[in-house]
Enzyme design. Structure first.
Site, PDB file in Angstrom:
ATOM      1  N   ARG A 180      41.701  28.897  44.315  1.00  0.00           N
ATOM      2  CA  ARG A 180      41.870  29.735  43.127  1.00  0.00           C
ATOM      3  C   ARG A 180      42.176  28.902  41.897  1.00  0.00           C
ATOM      4  NH1 ARG A 180      43.289  34.541  46.334  1.00  0.00           N
ATOM      5  NH2 ARG A 180      43.533  36.335  44.977  1.00  0.00           N
TER       6      ARG A 180
ATOM      7  N   ARG B 238      48.287  48.690  49.643  1.00  0.00           N
ATOM      8  CA  ARG B 238      48.847  47.350  49.518  1.00  0.00           C
ATOM      9  C   ARG B 238      49.894  47.325  48.420  1.00  0.00           C
ATOM     10  NH1 ARG B 238      44.259  42.704  49.463  1.00  0.00           N
ATOM     11  NH2 ARG B 238      45.436  41.970  47.666  1.00  0.00           N
TER      12      ARG B 238
ATOM     13  N   ARG C 265      41.772  51.826  47.294  1.00  0.00           N
ATOM     14  CA  ARG C 265      41.838  51.072  48.554  1.00  0.00           C
ATOM     15  C   ARG C 265      43.049  51.485  49.386  1.00  0.00           C
ATOM     16  NH1 ARG C 265      41.623  44.672  48.489  1.00  0.00           N
ATOM     17  NH2 ARG C 265      43.460  44.920  47.161  1.00  0.00           N
TER      18      ARG C 265
ATOM     19  N   ARG D 197      47.267  40.841  38.004  1.00  0.00           N
ATOM     20  CA  ARG D 197      46.326  40.042  38.814  1.00  0.00           C
ATOM     21  C   ARG D 197      45.032  39.790  38.038  1.00  0.00           C
ATOM     22  NH1 ARG D 197      45.980  43.939  43.674  1.00  0.00           N
ATOM     23  NH2 ARG D 197      44.509  42.503  44.644  1.00  0.00           N
TER      24      ARG D 197
ATOM     25  N   LYS E 156      35.290  40.925  48.164  1.00  0.00           N
ATOM     26  CA  LYS E 156      35.229  39.661  48.911  1.00  0.00           C
ATOM     27  C   LYS E 156      35.617  39.874  50.374  1.00  0.00           C
ATOM     28  CE  LYS E 156      38.281  37.656  46.219  1.00  0.00           C
ATOM     29  NZ  LYS E 156      38.639  38.810  45.359  1.00  0.00           N
TER      30      LYS E 156
HETATM   31  P1  AP5 Z   1      37.966  44.323  48.996  1.00  0.00           P
HETATM   32  O1  AP5 Z   1      36.849  43.828  49.842  1.00  0.00           O
HETATM   33  O2  AP5 Z   1      39.277  44.610  49.636  1.00  0.00           O
HETATM   34  O3  AP5 Z   1      38.136  43.393  47.706  1.00  0.00           O
HETATM   35  P2  AP5 Z   1      38.647  41.905  47.574  1.00  0.00           P
HETATM   36  O4  AP5 Z   1      37.750  41.203  46.601  1.00  0.00           O
HETATM   37  O5  AP5 Z   1      38.856  41.274  48.902  1.00  0.00           O
HETATM   38  O6  AP5 Z   1      40.038  42.194  46.836  1.00  0.00           O
HETATM   39  P3  AP5 Z   1      41.499  41.648  47.068  1.00  0.00           P
HETATM   40  O7  AP5 Z   1      42.396  42.552  46.267  1.00  0.00           O
HETATM   41  O8  AP5 Z   1      41.832  41.468  48.506  1.00  0.00           O
HETATM   42  O9  AP5 Z   1      41.410  40.255  46.377  1.00  0.00           O
HETATM   43  P4  AP5 Z   1      42.550  39.433  45.806  1.00  0.00           P
HETATM   44  O10 AP5 Z   1      41.858  38.161  45.531  1.00  0.00           O
HETATM   45  O11 AP5 Z   1      43.290  40.017  44.666  1.00  0.00           O
HETATM   46  O12 AP5 Z   1      43.658  39.439  46.969  1.00  0.00           O
HETATM   47  P5  AP5 Z   1      44.065  38.381  48.056  1.00  0.00           P
HETATM   48  O13 AP5 Z   1      44.406  39.134  49.279  1.00  0.00           O
HETATM   49  O14 AP5 Z   1      43.110  37.258  48.149  1.00  0.00           O
HETATM   50  O15 AP5 Z   1      37.440  45.665  48.265  1.00  0.00           O
HETATM   51  C1  AP5 Z   1      38.296  46.414  47.433  1.00  0.00           C
HETATM   52  C2  AP5 Z   1      38.030  47.917  47.667  1.00  0.00           C
HETATM   53  O16 AP5 Z   1      36.697  48.219  47.243  1.00  0.00           O
HETATM   54  C3  AP5 Z   1      38.136  48.359  49.124  1.00  0.00           C
HETATM   55  O17 AP5 Z   1      38.686  49.652  49.169  1.00  0.00           O
HETATM   56  C4  AP5 Z   1      36.673  48.384  49.607  1.00  0.00           C
HETATM   57  O18 AP5 Z   1      36.471  49.354  50.620  1.00  0.00           O
HETATM   58  C5  AP5 Z   1      35.920  48.743  48.340  1.00  0.00           C
HETATM   59  N1  AP5 Z   1      34.602  48.095  48.237  1.00  0.00           N
HETATM   60  C6  AP5 Z   1      34.272  46.859  48.671  1.00  0.00           C
HETATM   61  N2  AP5 Z   1      32.972  46.598  48.367  1.00  0.00           N
HETATM   62  C7  AP5 Z   1      32.512  47.693  47.709  1.00  0.00           C
HETATM   63  C8  AP5 Z   1      31.249  48.015  47.135  1.00  0.00           C
HETATM   64  N3  AP5 Z   1      30.218  47.155  47.174  1.00  0.00           N
HETATM   65  N4  AP5 Z   1      31.114  49.225  46.537  1.00  0.00           N
HETATM   66  C9  AP5 Z   1      32.150  50.088  46.482  1.00  0.00           C
HETATM   67  N5  AP5 Z   1      33.372  49.856  47.029  1.00  0.00           N
HETATM   68  C10 AP5 Z   1      33.539  48.649  47.633  1.00  0.00           C
HETATM   69  O19 AP5 Z   1      45.409  37.749  47.423  1.00  0.00           O
HETATM   70  C11 AP5 Z   1      46.598  38.499  47.300  1.00  0.00           C
HETATM   71  C12 AP5 Z   1      47.694  37.631  46.715  1.00  0.00           C
HETATM   72  O20 AP5 Z   1      47.974  36.509  47.590  1.00  0.00           O
HETATM   73  C13 AP5 Z   1      47.404  36.963  45.366  1.00  0.00           C
HETATM   74  O21 AP5 Z   1      47.647  37.845  44.283  1.00  0.00           O
HETATM   75  C14 AP5 Z   1      48.365  35.765  45.405  1.00  0.00           C
HETATM   76  O22 AP5 Z   1      49.696  36.154  45.113  1.00  0.00           O
HETATM   77  C15 AP5 Z   1      48.288  35.332  46.851  1.00  0.00           C
HETATM   78  N6  AP5 Z   1      47.235  34.341  47.106  1.00  0.00           N
HETATM   79  C16 AP5 Z   1      46.126  34.515  47.900  1.00  0.00           C
HETATM   80  N7  AP5 Z   1      45.361  33.404  47.874  1.00  0.00           N
HETATM   81  C17 AP5 Z   1      45.983  32.516  47.064  1.00  0.00           C
HETATM   82  C18 AP5 Z   1      45.652  31.201  46.618  1.00  0.00           C
HETATM   83  N8  AP5 Z   1      44.522  30.572  47.014  1.00  0.00           N
HETATM   84  N9  AP5 Z   1      46.514  30.576  45.755  1.00  0.00           N
HETATM   85  C19 AP5 Z   1      47.652  31.180  45.361  1.00  0.00           C
HETATM   86  N10 AP5 Z   1      48.016  32.433  45.717  1.00  0.00           N
HETATM   87  C20 AP5 Z   1      47.180  33.095  46.569  1.00  0.00           C
END
Ligand code: AP5
Length: 235
Positions: A93, A163, A132, A174, A18
């Site tokens: 979410r 991270r 990552r 997660r 994402k």
């Molecule tokens: P990447 O693009 O980083 O993946 P992502 O889907 O963004 O993954 P995240 O781990 O950031 O999502 P998340 O939802 O768990 O975390 P968030 O920060 O929102 O890609 C991953 C890897 O794959 C990278 O190395 C990339 O290079 C590689 N890649 C990408 N595309 C690829 C492809 N097509 N092919 C191969 N490799 C590829 O949330 C973190 C925390 O914040 C949560 O756990 C929670 O505690 C809190 N939080 C955030 N939002 C909320 C909310 N709305 N409500 C409550 N708590 C929240």
């Protein structure tokens, strides 16, 4: 011709790509990415009150409270750079967050979102998150082939870090949480402007699929004249 606004919501499991696609789409569409995860990580890094409140929750792989995150998004979406829309990465979410967003978009005269739900199998997710690495300075994200403590950012040379929530135990937590909460959110959006994305393909393939869907979708609404003035003033 009136300027057009679009609001795009990215749903999907951790590691589905994402953030990677949000950055690309932001550059293409010229609208900001609002990543709630990134905003919370920055708050934690800065040691602010918000950061102190969420650091432990994030490190354990749980969600921060709906009220808190709704407030953070409400404040962010009111800024003028969102007048022509935004990409919401990681929000909403929960159904409660989706309802809050619905009300907020309505109050801000922004359109209903186009919802893009990234699909990726759990084994691929674990593989991607284990590889990552991020630049602590500029936030650039990398996928490393082998564990290497001396890998550096191609942009600014900083040592790449992992991270705090990308360790095996927190990844498992997660994923479990994602699987227990996502069905209700999908039910909420399925009858609206909702699309599923095959996220297992290369980043370029996924980008093309997003562009194709967005071209054929109806993500836009005219920006009110008052907002256009702000846009012209800041252009
Ligand atoms: P990447 O693009 O980083 O993946 P992502 O889907 O963004 O993954 P995240 O781990 O950031 O999502 P998340 O939802 O768990 O975390 P968030 O920060 O929102 O890609 C991953 C890897 O794959 C990278 O190395 C990339 O290079 C590689 N890649 C990408 N595309 C690829 C492809 N097509 N092919 C191969 N490799 C590829 O949330 C973190 C925390 O914040 C949560 O756990 C929670 O505690 C809190 N939080 C955030 N939002 C909320 C909310 N709305 N409500 C409550 N708590 C929240």
């Amino acid at each position: 011709m009136p300027k057009l606004a679009s609001v795009i919501v990215f749903l999907g499991p951790p590691g589905a790509g994402k953030g990677t696609q949000a950055a690309r789409l932001s550059a293409t569409l010229g609208i900001p990415v609002i990543s709630t995860g990134e905003m919370l990580r920055q708050a934690a890094q800065s040691g602010s009150e918000l950061g102190k409140a969420v650091e432990g929750v994030m490190a354990s792989g749980h969600l921060v409270s709906d009220d808190l995150i709704n407030e953070v998004v409400d404040e962010r979406l009111r800024r003028s750079d969102c007048n022509s829309g935004c990409i919401l990465d990681g929000y909403p979410r929960t159904v409660s967050q989706a309802l809050s967003l619905e009300g907020l978009l309505d109050r801000l005269n922004l359109p209903e979102p186009v919802v893009l739900n990234f699909q990726l199998a759990s084994d691929k997710i674990v593989e991607r998150l284990s590889r990552r690495r991020q630049c602590p300075q500029c936030g650039a994200s990398y996928s490393v082939k082998h564990h290497n403590n001396s890998a550096r950012c191609e942009r600014d040379g900083s040592l790449l870090t992992r991270r705090a929530d990308d360790n095996p135990e927190t990844i498992r937590q997660r994923l479990e949480l994602y699987h227990s909460t996502s069905a209700a959110l999908v039910d909420f959006y399925r009858s609206r402007n909702y699309h599923e994305i095959r996220a297992s393909r290369t980043p370029s393939h996924v980008s093309r699929e997003l562009t194709r869907i967005l071209r054929g979708s109806r993500p836009v609404t005219a920006i009110p004249a008052v907002h256009q003035t702000v846009l012209s003033a800041t252009a």
